[in-house]
Design a protein around this motif. Structure first.
Motif, PDB file in Angstrom:
ATOM      1  N   GLY A   1      49.776  38.128  33.829  1.00 60.75           N
ATOM      2  CA  GLY A   1      51.173  38.367  33.480  1.00 60.75           C
ATOM      3  C   GLY A   1      52.123  37.396  34.149  1.00 60.75           C
ATOM      4  N   LYS A   2      51.629  36.198  34.478  1.00 62.16           N
ATOM      5  CA  LYS A   2      52.436  35.232  35.242  1.00 62.16           C
ATOM      6  C   LYS A   2      52.926  34.040  34.412  1.00 62.16           C
ATOM      7  CE  LYS A   2      50.414  36.306  39.752  1.00 62.16           C
ATOM      8  NZ  LYS A   2      49.621  35.780  40.887  1.00 62.16           N
ATOM      9  N   LEU A   3      52.692  34.039  33.109  1.00 60.71           N
ATOM     10  CA  LEU A   3      53.249  32.957  32.287  1.00 60.71           C
ATOM     11  C   LEU A   3      54.745  33.214  32.087  1.00 60.71           C
ATOM     12  CD1 LEU A   3      50.674  32.241  29.418  1.00 60.71           C
ATOM     13  CD2 LEU A   3      51.105  30.898  31.475  1.00 60.71           C
ATOM     14  N   PRO A   4      55.546  32.146  31.980  1.00 60.72           N
ATOM     15  CA  PRO A   4      56.998  32.321  31.828  1.00 60.72           C
ATOM     16  C   PRO A   4      57.413  32.665  30.400  1.00 60.72           C
ATOM     17  CG  PRO A   4      56.460  29.986  31.890  1.00 60.72           C
ATOM     18  CD  PRO A   4      55.171  30.722  32.140  1.00 60.72           C
ATOM     19  N   TYR A   5      56.460  32.818  29.510  1.00 58.25           N
ATOM     20  CA  TYR A   5      56.751  33.115  28.112  1.00 58.25           C
ATOM     21  C   TYR A   5      55.565  33.853  27.506  1.00 58.25           C
ATOM     22  CZ  TYR A   5      54.101  28.710  27.793  1.00 58.25           C
ATOM     23  OH  TYR A   5      53.153  27.725  27.941  1.00 58.25           O
ATOM     24  N   THR A   6      55.729  34.346  26.290  1.00 60.44           N
ATOM     25  CA  THR A   6      54.652  35.043  25.581  1.00 60.44           C
ATOM     26  C   THR A   6      53.671  34.020  25.014  1.00 60.44           C
ATOM     27  OG1 THR A   6      56.154  36.822  24.966  1.00 60.44           O
ATOM     28  CG2 THR A   6      54.120  36.637  23.695  1.00 60.44           C
ATOM     29  N   TYR A   7      52.394  34.186  25.359  1.00 56.31           N
ATOM     30  CA  TYR A   7      51.362  33.304  24.812  1.00 56.31           C
ATOM     31  C   TYR A   7      50.975  33.796  23.426  1.00 56.31           C
ATOM     32  CZ  TYR A   7      46.815  31.144  24.037  1.00 56.31           C
ATOM     33  OH  TYR A   7      45.765  30.445  23.486  1.00 56.31           O
ATOM     34  N   GLN A   8      50.925  32.877  22.465  1.00 51.57           N
ATOM     35  CA  GLN A   8      50.611  33.235  21.080  1.00 51.57           C
ATOM     36  C   GLN A   8      49.287  32.592  20.676  1.00 51.57           C
ATOM     37  OE1 GLN A   8      54.396  31.575  20.075  1.00 51.57           O
ATOM     38  NE2 GLN A   8      55.192  33.518  19.340  1.00 51.57           N
ATOM     39  N   ASP A   9      48.388  33.403  20.142  1.00 53.06           N
ATOM     40  CA  ASP A   9      47.075  32.893  19.744  1.00 53.06           C
ATOM     41  C   ASP A   9      46.538  33.757  18.617  1.00 53.06           C
ATOM     42  OD1 ASP A   9      44.280  32.124  19.644  1.00 53.06           O
ATOM     43  OD2 ASP A   9      44.593  31.229  21.619  1.00 53.06           O
ATOM     44  N   GLY A  10      46.227  33.132  17.499  1.00 50.73           N
ATOM     45  CA  GLY A  10      45.791  33.861  16.313  1.00 50.73           C
ATOM     46  C   GLY A  10      44.487  34.607  16.488  1.00 50.73           C
ATOM     47  N   VAL A  11      43.641  34.207  17.453  1.00 49.15           N
ATOM     48  CA  VAL A  11      42.356  34.896  17.641  1.00 49.15           C
ATOM     49  C   VAL A  11      42.288  35.601  18.997  1.00 49.15           C
ATOM     50  CG1 VAL A  11      41.100  33.395  16.055  1.00 49.15           C
ATOM     51  CG2 VAL A  11      41.257  32.751  18.464  1.00 49.15           C
ATOM     52  N   LEU A  12      43.436  35.849  19.592  1.00 51.45           N
ATOM     53  CA  LEU A  12      43.476  36.509  20.903  1.00 51.45           C
ATOM     54  C   LEU A  12      43.076  37.976  20.763  1.00 51.45           C
ATOM     55  CD1 LEU A  12      44.316  36.206  23.930  1.00 51.45           C
ATOM     56  CD2 LEU A  12      46.573  37.045  23.250  1.00 51.45           C
ATOM     57  N   ASP A  13      42.091  38.392  21.563  1.00 54.77           N
ATOM     58  CA  ASP A  13      41.722  39.806  21.694  1.00 54.77           C
ATOM     59  C   ASP A  13      42.252  40.252  23.048  1.00 54.77           C
ATOM     60  OD1 ASP A  13      40.480  42.220  22.287  1.00 54.77           O
ATOM     61  OD2 ASP A  13      38.602  41.683  21.304  1.00 54.77           O
ATOM     62  N   GLU A  14      43.459  40.800  23.047  1.00 54.33           N
ATOM     63  CA  GLU A  14      44.190  41.002  24.293  1.00 54.33           C
ATOM     64  C   GLU A  14      43.393  41.796  25.327  1.00 54.33           C
ATOM     65  OE1 GLU A  14      48.734  41.883  25.672  1.00 54.33           O
ATOM     66  OE2 GLU A  14      48.229  41.256  23.640  1.00 54.33           O
TER      67      GLU A  14
END
Length: 459
Positions: free
Chosen positions: A395-408
């Motif tokens: 949870g340390k990125l300064p923005y929302t990471y976007q990835d079409g195949v992300l399995d959160e």
């Protein structure tokens, strides 16, 4: 009798299409050839506001281009003559796609939108693919099945299916995925029709197009007096290479500097490995030390060196011989990335890393080993993404990471585990055969240690 105009239907209404393909067809119209126009729509409902506004503006909008020297030019793009409003049944896309005058169906869905495995097969485990096999239409495959079924019922005239994405061998891999989708669904008649009545040329597309921000509209208004609600911005550089394999006619694209070739392979490999992979390298690295924009990272000496060394030490030896001057291409690319006026965000370029590593980076790793070169420079790229991805999990990125195949859930669990690096490097999805290589595991451990040391010293 007035001749009907031919239609280029485009699926995917993002900034890239409006700064790239639409610009080329606009140039053709400006030359006096208005025999083709674009009908623009979307598969999903995430662009409804844009499409509605474009409809209010009769499909017209202003494109701002900016050179590395800061020279800005403004042009009203006029090639989009028809907006296809979205609904759940994709009614407008189906109607337009089945029209006899629609002779090209093109699409930009990004790499993740093809749902392919590392072996370039259709990934039947993906939830969206499963939904489309049951009759939904949330992917390019489900949408095209609906569109082409209606086309066959209406008249059955051939149509070119044209990728405009950074997927390697994009035409043939899309085509294999689509035919596999139809086979899996048991739609044998449409599968056979597609094989005989469509072509899928490979293409290479290139123009850096950042997400529009409010100040673009302000600059457009100040420069042109036009109150445009949906302007786009792009760099001054642009390129489009297409294999000349259109089954039912095409615009005279060669008249507007599109390179019509027999094979796009040399251009494609150079672009994907030199431009796209370096772009991601700069975005991941820049984010890790608190930078926001690609130009900032490109002007950081350490980050510039990472990108430069990756291309010089590993990519150029892998792609030699080539009809392109690869060293010159590398230098032009880095100059473009350093354009301080584009303000392309690290967030945009850092997206979809889980697809970019196998598609853009792993081939150079594998080929370097085959050439008896230890790919130390290339290993830094997935190492940067690993550290970046750990920050995401924490949870340390300064923005929302976007990835079409992300399995959160599962990716977070993996990246927070004590053996996260081992799990990451052992992924055949990311690294193919190298996932089982002890040498590669050791190389990645060194690369991650190096990245962490650098990040700690610079953040």
């Amino acid at each position: 009798m007035k001749q009907e105009k031919s239609v280029w239907m485009h699926i995917g209404s993002g900034s890239f299409h409006r700064a790239h393909q639409a610009w080329y067809l606009h140039r053709l119209i400006k030359q006096g050839d208005d025999s083709w126009y674009i009908a623009l729509g979307n598969i999903r409902n995430d662009a409804n506001a844009l499409l509605n506004q474009l409809a209010k503006q009769h499909g017209e909008y202003v494109l701002e281009t900016v050179s590395p020297e800061g020279d800005r030019e403004y042009e009203t793009i006029t090639s989009i003559k028809k907006i296809l409003p979205w609904d759940e049944k994709l009614s407008s896309l189906v109607l337009q796609g089945s029209d006899v005058n629609t002779k090209v169906i093109a699409f930009t869905v990004t790499e993740a939108g093809y749902y392919l495995t590392p072996e370039h097969q259709l990934d039947l485990s993906q939830a969206d693919i499963q939904a489309d096999l049951k009759g939904s239409a949330s992917t390019i495959y489900g949408a095209l099945e609906k569109i082409l079924t209606a086309r066959v019922e209406a008249h059955g005239k051939p149509v070119t299916l044209l990728n405009c994405d950074n997927l390697r061998h994009n035409g043939e891999r899309f085509r294999a995925g689509f035919l596999a989708f139809l086979k899996q669904k048991g739609n044998n008649s449409l599968e056979q029709w597609v094989e005989k009545n469509t072509t899928s040329p490979n293409t290479m597309v290139d123009r850096i197009t950042p997400r529009p921000t409010a100040d673009i509209a302000e600059r457009v208004k100040a420069a042109t007096g036009i109150d445009d609600k949906v302007p786009v911005m792009g760099e001054s550089f642009i390129q489009w290479v297409i294999e000349d394999d259109f089954i039912n006619g095409r615009p005279a694209l060669e008249k507007v500097d599109v390179e019509m070739v027999k094979s796009v392979l040399p251009w494609e490999e150079a672009k994907i490995r030199i431009l796209n992979a370096s772009h991601s390298c700069i975005a991941w690295a820049g984010t890790l030390i608190g930078l926001n924009y690609i130009d900032e990272g490109t002007h950081n000496k350490a980050i510039h060196k990472m990108a430069f060394d990756y291309v010089t030490e590993n990519v150029i030896p892998c792609l030699t011989p080539s009809p392109l001057d690869l060293a010159k291409y590398r230098d032009v690319v880095l100059q473009r990335f350093g354009n301080p006026y584009i303000k392309d965000t690290n967030q945009r370029v850092a997206a979809d890393g889980l697809s970019k590593i196998p598609g853009m980076i792993t081939p150079t790793l594998i080929e370097s080993y085959q050439k008896k070169i230890t790919p130390e420079a290339t290993a830094l790229l997935p190492a940067l993404f690993f550290v970046y991805f750990q920050k995401w999990a924490q949870g340390k990125l300064p923005y929302t990471y976007q990835d079409g195949v992300l399995d959160e859930v599962n990716h977070k669990k993996m990246m927070l585990a004590s053996d996260a690096l081992t799990q990451f490097v052992s992924s055949e999805t990311l690294f193919a055969t190298l996932a089982n290589s002890a040498d590669f595991h050791q190389l990645m451990k060194k690369a991650v240690d190096k990245v962490n040391t650098w990040v700690n010293a610079n953040s």
